[in-house]
Design a protein around this motif. Sequence first.
Motif, mmCIF file in Angstrom:
data_model
loop_
_atom_site.group_PDB
_atom_site.id
_atom_site.type_symbol
_atom_site.label_atom_id
_atom_site.label_comp_id
_atom_site.label_asym_id
_atom_site.label_seq_id
_atom_site.Cartn_x
_atom_site.Cartn_y
_atom_site.Cartn_z
ATOM 1 N N MET A 124 -56.606 53.000 63.752
ATOM 2 C CA MET A 124 -55.915 53.952 64.624
ATOM 3 C C MET A 124 -56.619 55.306 64.721
ATOM 4 N N GLU A 125 -57.712 55.497 63.970
ATOM 5 C CA GLU A 125 -58.343 56.812 63.921
ATOM 6 C C GLU A 125 -58.805 57.283 65.298
ATOM 7 N N LYS A 126 -59.402 56.386 66.081
ATOM 8 C CA LYS A 126 -59.922 56.768 67.396
ATOM 9 C C LYS A 126 -59.109 56.114 68.521
ATOM 10 N N CYS A 127 -57.834 55.901 68.264
ATOM 11 C CA CYS A 127 -56.985 55.196 69.228
ATOM 12 C C CYS A 127 -56.918 55.913 70.572
ATOM 13 N N ASP A 128 -56.592 57.185 70.564
ATOM 14 C CA ASP A 128 -56.386 57.919 71.814
ATOM 15 C C ASP A 128 -57.661 58.023 72.643
ATOM 16 N N GLU A 129 -58.777 58.347 71.997
ATOM 17 C CA GLU A 129 -60.018 58.494 72.762
ATOM 18 C C GLU A 129 -60.514 57.149 73.291
ATOM 19 N N THR A 130 -60.239 56.070 72.549
ATOM 20 C CA THR A 130 -60.624 54.738 73.028
ATOM 21 C C THR A 130 -59.790 54.338 74.239
ATOM 22 N N ILE A 131 -58.490 54.615 74.185
ATOM 23 C CA ILE A 131 -57.623 54.309 75.323
ATOM 24 C C ILE A 131 -58.048 55.129 76.543
ATOM 25 N N ASP A 132 -58.373 56.389 76.326
ATOM 26 C CA ASP A 132 -58.826 57.239 77.438
ATOM 27 C C ASP A 132 -60.081 56.658 78.095
ATOM 28 N N ALA A 133 -61.013 56.206 77.273
ATOM 29 C CA ALA A 133 -62.244 55.611 77.813
ATOM 30 C C ALA A 133 -61.942 54.302 78.537
ATOM 31 N N PHE A 134 -61.011 53.550 78.002
ATOM 32 C CA PHE A 134 -60.618 52.268 78.593
ATOM 33 C C PHE A 134 -60.000 52.448 79.975
ATOM 34 N N LEU A 135 -59.195 53.489 80.132
ATOM 35 C CA LEU A 135 -58.461 53.712 81.384
ATOM 36 C C LEU A 135 -59.183 54.647 82.351
ATOM 37 N N LYS A 136 -60.316 55.178 81.950
ATOM 38 C CA LYS A 136 -60.955 56.259 82.717
ATOM 39 C C LYS A 136 -61.235 55.880 84.165
ATOM 40 N N ASP A 137 -61.894 54.756 84.390
ATOM 41 C CA ASP A 137 -62.298 54.374 85.741
ATOM 42 C C ASP A 137 -61.569 53.103 86.166
ATOM 43 N N ASP A 138 -61.530 52.885 87.477
ATOM 44 C CA ASP A 138 -60.892 51.663 87.981
ATOM 45 C C ASP A 138 -61.931 50.538 88.034
ATOM 46 N N ASN A 139 -62.363 50.133 86.856
ATOM 47 C CA ASN A 139 -63.310 49.030 86.774
ATOM 48 C C ASN A 139 -62.809 48.035 85.724
ATOM 49 N N SER A 140 -63.319 46.827 85.784
ATOM 50 C CA SER A 140 -62.961 45.852 84.763
ATOM 51 C C SER A 140 -63.497 46.303 83.419
ATOM 52 N N MET A 141 -62.699 46.074 82.381
ATOM 53 C CA MET A 141 -63.139 46.412 81.033
ATOM 54 C C MET A 141 -62.379 45.548 80.051
ATOM 55 N N LEU A 142 -63.019 45.207 78.943
ATOM 56 C CA LEU A 142 -62.363 44.426 77.908
ATOM 57 C C LEU A 142 -62.317 45.249 76.631
ATOM 58 N N LEU A 143 -61.126 45.413 76.083
ATOM 59 C CA LEU A 143 -60.917 46.177 74.852
ATOM 60 C C LEU A 143 -60.385 45.234 73.779
ATOM 61 N N GLU A 144 -61.150 45.103 72.696
ATOM 62 C CA GLU A 144 -60.733 44.281 71.565
ATOM 63 C C GLU A 144 -60.084 45.182 70.515
ATOM 64 N N CYS A 145 -58.850 44.871 70.160
ATOM 65 C CA CYS A 145 -58.140 45.611 69.117
ATOM 66 C C CYS A 145 -57.968 44.693 67.908
ATOM 67 N N VAL A 146 -58.538 45.085 66.805
ATOM 68 C CA VAL A 146 -58.473 44.247 65.602
ATOM 69 C C VAL A 146 -57.183 44.571 64.855
ATOM 70 N N ILE A 147 -56.300 43.587 64.736
ATOM 71 C CA ILE A 147 -55.006 43.817 64.095
ATOM 72 C C ILE A 147 -54.890 42.975 62.822
ATOM 73 N N ASP A 148 -53.966 43.360 61.991
ATOM 74 C CA ASP A 148 -53.736 42.691 60.720
ATOM 75 C C ASP A 148 -53.298 41.243 60.957
ATOM 76 N N PRO A 149 -54.030 40.255 60.439
ATOM 77 C CA PRO A 149 -53.651 38.856 60.653
ATOM 78 C C PRO A 149 -52.253 38.518 60.135
ATOM 79 N N MET A 150 -51.750 39.309 59.184
ATOM 80 C CA MET A 150 -50.448 39.022 58.599
ATOM 81 C C MET A 150 -49.332 39.882 59.186
ATOM 82 N N ASP A 151 -49.631 40.667 60.225
ATOM 83 C CA ASP A 151 -48.606 41.523 60.837
ATOM 84 C C ASP A 151 -47.510 40.666 61.466
ATOM 85 N N LEU A 152 -46.291 41.201 61.463
ATOM 86 C CA LEU A 152 -45.133 40.477 61.978
ATOM 87 C C LEU A 152 -44.483 41.269 63.100
ATOM 88 N N VAL A 153 -43.898 40.565 64.052
ATOM 89 C CA VAL A 153 -43.172 41.258 65.125
ATOM 90 C C VAL A 153 -41.758 41.578 64.655
#
Length: 537
Positions: A508-537
Amino acid sequence: MIGADAIIKCLEAEGVTTVFGYPGVAICPFYNSILESEIRTILIRTEQNAAHAASGVSRITGRPGVCAVTSGPGATNVITGIATAFADSIPLICITGQVNSELLGSDVFQEADITGAVESFVKYSYLVKNVNDIPRIFKEAFHIANTGRRGPVLIDVPIDVQNAVISKFKYPEDVSMRTYKPTVKGHAVQIKKVVRELEKAKRPLICVGGGVLLSGAQEELRRFTETHGIPVVSTMMGIGAMPTDHPLYFRMVGNNGKAYANRAMNESDLLIMVGARVADRAVNQPDLITRDKVLVHIDVDPAEIGKNAGPTIPLVGDAKHIFEDLEKEEFSCDYSEWLETLRQYRKTLATKRKPNPNYVDPAVFIMRLTEKMEEDAIYTADVGQNQIWSCGYAKVRKGKFLTSGGMGTMGYSIPAAVGAKAAAPDRQVVAVCGDGSFQMSMMELATMCQHDIPVKIVVLKNNYLGMVRQYQHFTYKDHYSVVDLAGSPDLEKLSAAYGIPFLRLTDMEKCDETIDAFLKDDNSMLLECVIDPMDLV
């Protein structure tokens, strides 16, 4: 003019601008004729996704999306997409090519009885036997798909019918079907009964389903609830009917809903279900919503009313018409005490997560992502843990939230996002999926590139089929079976292979700046978020 030309004329008359599909010999006359039209054709990479993409169009425009595939395996492959639309009452027109009429029933190459195969997953189906019936059939099909309880209609057209000369083409101006007369206006007496119950109630609650969105009743719903101060919850398919931050909205009910939303439903003395099926994921114990309360069930499909729970007041009609009529009724009420109780529940019963700080917290990530997305953005959620996190934490304002609710079809989000972006090219479209569901539709990256459809994709990566792993964790005490996604592709290399920009977020350290870069332009982009394999909903 041949039959294939006539089909194109019918689609043009209905205002169709895009057809998703996959050609084959049995549908080639259709695809040859469409070259003379302004209708855009989009080559999807597998037929199931043609129906999902058409669903995305439908849910953004309010008109039936269209897909066209060939006979045999082309037709059978599209069934899952049709069933997905049927479960969520999404209007589609699915055109399938078929072998020569004279060969039907003889098990020739790529013959499949597709009208028989989809019988339980369509609102209606046609096998075209006479080329002169094409205008009538298409007019009826669009009418059936987009009226009453909406749903998919399949039209199977043998290749000889597509090539046959039509004697005279005239597209009907209207439809008159003796056996199909859906009710849209609510009965005045029943509406007055609802109003009388609202006057008596101390703890009313409106639970909205996908029918409110399908009827375009969002504004009428909001005006009515704001005028009288009535709290609202929703099913999964009803997300977006109210802005998620609206003070009268108390989020999603059901197995994976908010505890305070479920408590509101249980403690209400008047429950108004609108455009919802009362199905097991939203109401797993139907007797609870009839015990010690008045149940009003409003639905355009009379077959749904009383199917799972017996209402005190049944009311058949389209949600938009019903709320328009309710707005005309004057009554006095004061539910301020009930609203304050619900606000306290929201504070005290909110989910308390303990995320692993070494990974991305998907709940907080989705919240921040949707806060930064444009106000009218379209968010498509896939199926699995990603869907439940999306339902619980995505913020919807003036945009749309699309997902597969009734069928729970993995792989839905990317093709649905492609369809939504094709229908609304000026709107921001983001698809969120898990690494399991991503691999069910990753071939559509080629569709995005070929047809210049810029969709942004988030992959919540935990190297598991997360929802099934979670079920096995609780039910089988961590005895995991066939849920490990080892062997999955390197998403950075995969993105590069398609020429799509790639980002990776590992904590989560660079969450905001990564999201900003992801949404910056109207182009296709793929963002991989690595989450805890044992996380529960």
